[in-house]
Design a protein around this motif. Structure first.
Motif, PDB file in Angstrom:
ATOM      1  N   ALA A 165      -0.820  24.612   2.731  1.00 55.98           N
ATOM      2  CA  ALA A 165      -2.266  24.446   2.842  1.00 55.98           C
ATOM      3  C   ALA A 165      -2.719  22.993   2.837  1.00 55.98           C
ATOM      4  O   ALA A 165      -3.909  22.724   2.705  1.00 55.98           O
ATOM      5  N   THR A 223       0.327  30.928   4.468  1.00 55.00           N
ATOM      6  CA  THR A 223      -0.890  30.110   4.371  1.00 55.00           C
ATOM      7  C   THR A 223      -1.076  29.573   2.956  1.00 55.00           C
ATOM      8  O   THR A 223      -1.500  28.434   2.772  1.00 55.00           O
ATOM      9  N   ARG A 224      -0.738  30.371   1.984  1.00 55.25           N
ATOM     10  CA  ARG A 224      -0.891  29.961   0.582  1.00 55.25           C
ATOM     11  C   ARG A 224       0.035  28.793   0.243  1.00 55.25           C
ATOM     12  O   ARG A 224      -0.337  27.885  -0.491  1.00 55.25           O
ATOM     13  N   ASN A 225       1.240  28.810   0.787  1.00 52.71           N
ATOM     14  CA  ASN A 225       2.243  27.798   0.457  1.00 52.71           C
ATOM     15  C   ASN A 225       2.240  26.592   1.387  1.00 52.71           C
ATOM     16  O   ASN A 225       3.023  25.665   1.190  1.00 52.71           O
ATOM     17  N   ASN A 275       1.578  34.595   2.330  1.00 55.44           N
ATOM     18  CA  ASN A 275       2.232  33.548   1.530  1.00 55.44           C
ATOM     19  C   ASN A 275       2.441  32.290   2.358  1.00 55.44           C
ATOM     20  O   ASN A 275       2.501  31.194   1.812  1.00 55.44           O
ATOM     21  N   TRP A 286       0.644  28.050  10.940  1.00 49.24           N
ATOM     22  CA  TRP A 286       0.746  29.335  10.253  1.00 49.24           C
ATOM     23  C   TRP A 286       1.083  30.445  11.236  1.00 49.24           C
ATOM     24  O   TRP A 286       1.954  31.264  10.982  1.00 49.24           O
TER      25      TRP A 286
END
Length: 141
Positions: A62, A58-60, A56, A73
């Protein structure tokens, strides 16, 4: 330009997990935990690649320059405990930036080869063109 044989030898004794390797930025640093591995090339162990794919963090987070983001990260996720810098063996073309210095025999990679002249210089220094039929692309420079 990457010299894969030299790169492979530099990686041989290093860990295979939780591993982050490259040229650290800022360029004058030799501390792989300070700064980030520059975009000219860095290596991640497979477990870190898998973590990037499911995290999450990396997803949040980017947006931005990918090389700097990767380090952020890892710092936030408490990952990449095995960090190694290839400084000074990875560098920019001599005379170009603060990440530049003269060519070295044990070079892993040279960055910012943006024209025929710089390519000709690096190929000549590392004897890449020895025994190659002359070409107006590099022998006349």
């Amino acid at each position: 330009m990457a010299r894969l044989d030299v790169l492979a030898r530099s990686l041989d004794p290093l860990p295979r997990t939780d591993f982050y390797y490259g040229r650290v930025i800022p360029c004058k640093s030799t501390d792989p935990f300070f700064g980030y591995m520059g975009g000219m090339g860095y290596i991640l162990s497979w477990d870190l690649v898998e973590w990037i794919g499911i995290s999450n963090i990396t997803r949040n987070h980017a947006e931005g320059f990918e090389d700097k983001l990767v380090s952020e990260w890892f710092n936030e996720g408490n990952r990449a405990k095995n960090r190694f810098t290839a400084t000074p063996r990875m560098y920019d073309v001599p005379g170009l930036t603060t990440c530049s210095h003269e060519y070295m025999p044990d070079t892993i990679g040279v960055h910012r080869l943006k024209n025929k002249r710089t390519w000709a210089q690096v190929l000549r220094y590392f004897n890449v063109t020895d025994g190659v039929k002359p070409s107006k692309m590099y022998h006349l420079l």
